[in-house]
Design a protein around this motif. Structure first.
Motif, short mmCIF file in Angstrom:
data_model
loop_
_atom_site.label_atom_id
_atom_site.label_comp_id
_atom_site.label_asym_id
_atom_site.label_seq_id
_atom_site.Cartn_x
_atom_site.Cartn_y
_atom_site.Cartn_z
N ASP A 90 -51.47 62.32 -10.35
CA ASP A 90 -50.11 61.92 -10.67
C ASP A 90 -50.08 61.22 -12.02
O ASP A 90 -51.00 60.49 -12.36
CB ASP A 90 -49.61 60.96 -9.58
CG ASP A 90 -48.15 60.60 -9.78
OD1 ASP A 90 -47.88 59.62 -10.51
OD2 ASP A 90 -47.28 61.28 -9.24
N ASP A 95 -53.00 58.57 -12.48
CA ASP A 95 -53.58 58.15 -11.21
C ASP A 95 -54.10 59.37 -10.46
O ASP A 95 -53.72 60.51 -10.75
CB ASP A 95 -52.53 57.41 -10.36
CG ASP A 95 -53.14 56.55 -9.28
OD1 ASP A 95 -52.38 55.94 -8.50
OD2 ASP A 95 -54.38 56.48 -9.20
N GLY A 96 -54.97 59.11 -9.49
CA GLY A 96 -55.47 60.17 -8.63
C GLY A 96 -55.88 59.54 -7.31
O GLY A 96 -56.52 58.49 -7.31
N PHE A 97 -55.50 60.16 -6.20
CA PHE A 97 -55.75 59.54 -4.91
C PHE A 97 -55.79 60.59 -3.80
O PHE A 97 -55.37 61.73 -3.98
CB PHE A 97 -54.68 58.48 -4.60
CG PHE A 97 -53.26 58.93 -4.86
CD1 PHE A 97 -52.68 58.73 -6.11
CD2 PHE A 97 -52.50 59.52 -3.86
CE1 PHE A 97 -51.38 59.15 -6.37
CE2 PHE A 97 -51.20 59.94 -4.11
CZ PHE A 97 -50.64 59.75 -5.36
N ALA A 114 -55.02 61.86 0.28
CA ALA A 114 -53.78 61.98 1.07
C ALA A 114 -53.41 60.65 1.73
O ALA A 114 -52.23 60.42 2.03
CB ALA A 114 -53.95 63.06 2.13
N THR A 115 -54.39 59.80 1.93
CA THR A 115 -54.11 58.50 2.55
C THR A 115 -53.98 57.40 1.51
O THR A 115 -53.91 56.21 1.86
CB THR A 115 -55.21 58.12 3.55
OG1 THR A 115 -56.49 58.22 2.89
CG2 THR A 115 -55.20 59.05 4.76
N GLY A 116 -53.98 57.78 0.23
CA GLY A 116 -53.74 56.78 -0.81
C GLY A 116 -54.97 56.03 -1.28
O GLY A 116 -54.86 54.98 -1.91
N GLU A 117 -56.16 56.56 -0.99
CA GLU A 117 -57.39 55.89 -1.41
C GLU A 117 -57.81 56.38 -2.80
O GLU A 117 -57.50 57.51 -3.21
CB GLU A 117 -58.53 56.18 -0.43
CG GLU A 117 -58.24 55.77 1.01
CD GLU A 117 -57.96 54.29 1.13
OE1 GLU A 117 -57.02 53.93 1.86
OE2 GLU A 117 -58.68 53.50 0.48
N ASP A 118 -58.55 55.52 -3.49
CA ASP A 118 -59.14 55.93 -4.78
C ASP A 118 -60.05 57.13 -4.56
O ASP A 118 -60.67 57.28 -3.49
CB ASP A 118 -59.97 54.79 -5.37
CG ASP A 118 -59.11 53.65 -5.88
OD1 ASP A 118 -59.67 52.57 -6.14
OD2 ASP A 118 -57.88 53.83 -6.03
N VAL A 123 -47.04 57.09 0.38
CA VAL A 123 -48.37 57.00 -0.24
C VAL A 123 -48.22 56.89 -1.76
O VAL A 123 -48.84 56.04 -2.41
CB VAL A 123 -49.24 58.21 0.15
CG1 VAL A 123 -50.52 58.24 -0.68
CG2 VAL A 123 -49.58 58.18 1.63
N ARG A 149 -49.18 53.69 -4.41
CA ARG A 149 -50.03 53.85 -5.59
C ARG A 149 -49.28 53.43 -6.86
O ARG A 149 -49.88 52.82 -7.76
CB ARG A 149 -50.49 55.31 -5.72
CG ARG A 149 -51.42 55.77 -4.64
CD ARG A 149 -52.77 55.08 -4.61
NE ARG A 149 -53.52 55.23 -5.83
CZ ARG A 149 -54.84 54.99 -5.93
NH1 ARG A 149 -55.51 54.57 -4.87
NH2 ARG A 149 -55.47 55.14 -7.08
#
Lengths: 300, 191
Positions: free
Chosen positions: A83, A96-98, A100-104, B148, B152
């Motif tokens: 994103d 940014d990049g993550f 599906a659960t919003g983790e690094d 989500v 972020r």
């Protein structure tokens, strides 16, 4: 029975309806030279979006003009969301990049391979002159497709000409032209990088490069081995003469944009002379070249 | 871990042969020819990646990264494609001077970061409204995906605020003064 007049009215009305629509109908998927399918669902000033399928992989992409001069990009590959919010006119952005659960997370070989395939498909199958949403998407994709695992996906990228990036358009010419073979060289000295072999002042980390789109072939670059020009990758030779495959251009190889810059040249010098494209040793060259890729103007 | 370079052994043999050919030619012609540094023991031979570096990965073009001599296995090259020798240099190319870049000052960084922080802030507001609308429509999966993204975006804003605080501290520590309205994206103080 339909009269001729009624038929004309229907045809005129249809043409008027088509001319007024800003969202073209979905095109048939384009099959690329690699056998991939590129489907562009939207190609307007406000939104460029679609999907890309290759060998069971699918990449979805969307670039939206959210407000004047601001683009919101979303790509999804292998469960990773890439994103970015890009204030293009002010040369600043948040990436940014993550998961599906919003983790690094980080990009790996398979991710970069899929993204590079999409990048090639866009460059080969779509016109260079895309809507600005598409140009921004292409440039961001050029960054993500080369993003080393060791460079965080969440970062800001900003840079201005003369403070962040420096153009070297003139060095991309030989015989006064940006393309074609050369009868004489217009060398740039030196493409340079630092790595485990030393800093950028070490001659084995430096190349004498003819930049530009002058020779294309199989191999990272064309280099002079002492007796002839060959294709390949000299591994930390001292001041080799190198050229080919758009050396010095932002993005991988001869991408859709024609930006030749100091940082892009140094990045090519690193990844084409003894290091892999996503080598951790070229992290600093990659991050330095990121704003070049995103904001530098085309040379031609 | 030693770098894995596809085709390294065949490349070394070919380069060695090329070096020998160059030396023989030099003897005959009496010309001083630069030989590649690979003639000396190359530090890359015994190199190992530092423990924290990402392993050397092979990109999509890896298969074509093997050194290829213009010989038996190389694609045929048209005579017109043959480049001139390296010493054929255009002395009249007329390249302009490459000037050193300006410093990336903390003022400039604040201006850039503040600008994108403001933009992301507006994106957060839009995303919150989109989530409300999706919830109202019962589109749970899409709403969860947006949540989500929202988390972020907010995290990025927190990081950028910390970055700005760090740059401001730099200015103050250097004896500078912070303008009341911040900085523009070009680093100029906002009036």
């Amino acid at each position: 029975m339909i009269t001729r007049a009624a038929l004309v009215i229907v045809l005129v009305a249809s043409a008027a309806a088509c001319a007024g629509s800003s969202e073209p109908s979905s095109q048939e998927p384009i099959v690329t030279t690699e056998g991939a399918k590129l489907s562009v669902d939207s190609m307007t000033t406000e939104r460029v979006a679609g999907t890309f399928a290759l060998a069971g992989d699918t990449v979805s992409f969307a670039s939206v003009l959210a407000e004047p001069g601001v683009y919101e990009l979303t790509l999804k590959v292998h469960g990773v969301t890439l994103d970015s919010t890009i204030a293009f006119d002010d040369h600043t952005s948040s990436f940014d990049g993550f998961t599906a659960t919003g983790e690094d997370t980080a990009l790996r070989d398979a991710d970069r391979t899929a993204l590079a395939s999409l990048y090639r498909a866009i460059n080969e199958q779509l016109p260079k002159a895309l809507p600005q949403s598409g140009i921004v998407l292409r440039r961001a994709l050029g960054i993500w497709s080369e993003n080393p695992e060791s460079v965080r996906l969440d970062r800001t990228i900003f840079g201005d000409e003369g403070r962040g990036y420096t153009m070297v358009c003139s060095y991309a010419k030989c015989d006064g032209s940006y393309t074609g073979g050369c009868s004489a060289w217009n060398y740039y000295s030196y493409a340079k990088h630092d790595c485990q072999h030393g800093d950028s002042s070490n001659s084995i980390n430096q190349q004498i490069a003819q930049l530009g789109d002058h020779y294309s072939g199989t191999g990272d670059e064309r280099y002079y081995n002492g007796s002839s020009w060959v294709w390949g990758e000299p591994d930390h030779w001292s001041h080799p003469h190198v050229t080919g495959n758009c050396f010095g251009r932002s993005g991988n190889g001869c991408g859709g944009d024609t930006q030749y810059t100091v940082d892009a040249t140094n990045h090519d010098g690193c990844v084409r002379n003894g290091h892999a494209l996503a080598s951790g040793y070229c992290d600093d060259e990659f991050t330095s070249a990121s704003d070049d890729e995103l904001y530098a103007p085309d040379c031609y | 871990m030693a770098e894995q370079r596809p085709g390294w052994v065949p490349a070394a043999v070919m380069v060695g042969a090329a070096i020998l050919a160059v030396v023989v030619l030099a003897v005959f012609l009496g010309r001083n020819v630069q030989t590649p540094a690979m003639a000396e023991p190359s530090p890359s031979v015994a190199s190992s990646s530092p423990p924290d570096a990402a392993p050397e990965t092979t990109p999509a073009i890896a298969e074509s990264a093997k050194p290829i001599d213009a010989g038996a296995d190389a694609p045929s090259i048209d005579a017109d494609d043959e480049p001139p020798p390296p010493w054929m240099v255009d002395e009249d190319a007329g390249n302009p001077e490459i000037k050193p870049e300006l410093a990336q000052t903390p003022e400039w960084k604040i201006g850039k970061t503040q600008r994108i922080l403001d933009v992301v802030g507006r994106r957060v507001a839009r995303t919150e409204k989109e989530i409300e609308a999706l919830d109202a429509q019962g589109k749970k999966a899409e709403a969860d995906e947006k949540r989500v993204l929202l988390s972020r975006l907010k995290k990025r804003m927190d990081v950028m605020k910390k970055d700005i605080a760090g740059y401001e501290k730099q200015i103050v520590d250097d004896g500078g003064v912070l303008p009341p309205h911040g900085f523009a994206p070009d680093g100029a103080p906002l009036l």
